[in-house]
Design an enzyme around this catalytic site. Sequence first.
Site, PDB file in Angstrom:
ATOM      1  N   CYS A 197       0.865  -1.022   0.158  1.00  0.00           N
ATOM      2  CA  CYS A 197      -0.052  -0.045  -0.101  1.00  0.00           C
ATOM      3  C   CYS A 197       0.970   1.266  -0.051  1.00  0.00           C
ATOM      4  CB  CYS A 197      -0.817  -0.122   1.240  1.00  0.00           C
ATOM      5  SG  CYS A 197      -1.972   1.393   1.507  1.00  0.00           S
ATOM      6  N   CYS A 200      -7.218   1.211  -0.089  1.00  0.00           N
ATOM      7  CA  CYS A 200      -6.763   0.364   0.872  1.00  0.00           C
ATOM      8  C   CYS A 200      -6.877  -0.837   0.628  1.00  0.00           C
ATOM      9  CB  CYS A 200      -7.568   0.519   2.168  1.00  0.00           C
ATOM     10  SG  CYS A 200      -7.066  -0.440   3.514  1.00  0.00           S
ATOM     11  N   GLU A 232     -26.476 -12.641  26.131  1.00  0.00           N
ATOM     12  CA  GLU A 232     -25.827 -11.393  25.434  1.00  0.00           C
ATOM     13  C   GLU A 232     -26.064 -10.151  26.458  1.00  0.00           C
ATOM     14  OE1 GLU A 232     -24.073  -8.378  23.734  1.00  0.00           O
ATOM     15  OE2 GLU A 232     -23.671 -10.225  23.387  1.00  0.00           O
ATOM     16  N   ASP A 251     -17.626 -16.182  23.407  1.00  0.00           N
ATOM     17  CA  ASP A 251     -16.729 -15.295  22.509  1.00  0.00           C
ATOM     18  C   ASP A 251     -16.839 -13.930  23.288  1.00  0.00           C
ATOM     19  OD1 ASP A 251     -15.488 -14.048  20.568  1.00  0.00           O
ATOM     20  OD2 ASP A 251     -17.089 -14.472  19.109  1.00  0.00           O
ATOM     21  N   CYS A 285     -10.110 -12.615  20.586  1.00  0.00           N
ATOM     22  CA  CYS A 285      -9.364 -12.022  19.668  1.00  0.00           C
ATOM     23  C   CYS A 285      -8.131 -11.240  20.287  1.00  0.00           C
ATOM     24  CB  CYS A 285     -10.301 -10.708  18.805  1.00  0.00           C
ATOM     25  SG  CYS A 285     -10.737  -9.588  20.244  1.00  0.00           S
TER      26      CYS A 285
END
Length: 438
Positions: free
Chosen positions: A86, A169, A320, A366, A392
Site C-alpha cells: 500500500c 486500501c 448477551e 466469545d 481476539c
Amino acid sequence: MSGRRPPQRKRRPAPTPAARVVELLVREIGARGDGIAALDGVPVYIPFTVAGDRVLARIDGRRGDGLAAILVELLSPGPQRVQPACSHYGRCGGCNLQHLAEEPYRTWKTGLLTDALARQRLEPARFAPLIRCPPARRRAVFAFERDRDRITVGFNARASHAVIDLDHCPLLAPPLVAVLAPLRSLLADMDVGHGDVAATLTETGLDIVIEAEARLDLFDRERLAAFSERADLARLSWRLPGGPIEPIARRRAAIQRFGPVPVEPPPGAFTQPTKEGEDAIVRQVMGAVGEAKRVADLYAGSGSLTLPLARPGRRILAVEGEEAPARALMAAARAAGLDIEVEIRDLARRPLPAHGLNGIEALVFDPPRAGASAQMPEIVAARIPVVVAVSCNPATLARDLRILVDGGYRLDEITPIDQFPWSPHLEAVAVLRLNPCC
C-alpha cells in the site's frame, strides 16, 4: 526511640535519553510488530523494520523496559523484507507488517498465540496451522477531521490523532473504499470538526453510523437522507459521542446471514471483520460441539455463532449483555422457528451461575478483548463436557484457559485465525474437554 520511620525520598524517574541517531541491527520482531534491536544491552523498538535490517534510528524516548526509536534510514535490508502493498504504508497506523515476507509473517503471527500460552504454562494437544483470511474486511471505523474547508477521511496515523486521507486500501472490501469520496463531500457541507464513521458491509448494502459532536438541524437531516440515496446505503445513523444511536435513514433492512438465518443487527453492532474469518470460526465451533443436544452460547451478540449452531433437536441458551443485539437475535430465531432461549445478562458483572448451566453438554464463549475471567469459575463448577473459547486477544484467552485447565479441563486443540492481516491482532478458537477423572 521514636517508632516513626524517617520520611523516604521519592525516587526520581530515570531521565529520558537525549535524542540521538545510532546504527543498529534488528534482531527480531516484537509482539506489537516493531523490530527489536539492542543498544548497550537495552532493547530498542523500531517500527517498520524486520530481523536482519541494519538501520539508522533516532532514539525517541522510553518504552517499557527499553527505548522507543524512529527509523531514519534503512542501510541494508534483511532477507525477510518485501515491498509493502500500500502506498499509505509507513504513515497510516492500520498496518505494521506489510514489509514482512509471508513465511516469517506466519511464524510471527502464530508466535503471538504460542507465546501467550507459554506465559500461562499451557500446551495444547494439537496446535492447528494458522488460517490466513484474505484482506477483504467488511467493516471499518474511519476517522475524519476538518482543516478550514477541507475534510480528511481515513485512518489515524501511527500513534497520532492526525488522519491519513485514504483513496485506497488493500485491506478493505471495495464498497468501503468507494464510499470515502461521497463521505468527504457530505461532511464538507456540514458543520462538523472531527469524528468517526463506522461502516459495515451487509448483504443488502452499507450500514453507516456517523459519530460527531454536532446536533442536527432540518437541513443536516435532509443532506444525510440525500447522501443515503446517492450512496445507495442500506441504513444510516447518527450518534453524539457517548450518546444513543439515532436512526436517520433505513432504506432497506441491513441484513447479515448467520448460517442460513437472516438477521438485522442493530446499527454499530459487532460483526466479525471478514466473512472468511467468521466462516472459519463457525467451522471450528461446530466441529467441537458435535452432536450435543443442549448448547450454551455466551456473549452471543446478534447470533453469529448461535444461529449456525441451531438445528432440529438441539436447544440453545444464548446470553448477551447488550439489549439491542439480543433482541435482533430473538427476532431472527423466532422468525426461523428455532429453539433458542435468549437471556440479556451482563456476564462481566453478573456471571451466569453454574446451576444456570445444568444439563448443558457444550458451551461456547466469545467475549470482548477483556476476556471472560468472571465467568470461568462458574463454567468450571458446571462440569460441562465440552467448552469452546473464541477470542481476539491471545493474552486474555490464555488467562481464561488457565482457569479452565486448573479446574479440570484439558486443552485439546487451538487454532489461530488471522483476519487482521499485517497487524498484531489475532483471533483464535480453543477446544477444551473435561478430564474423565473430574
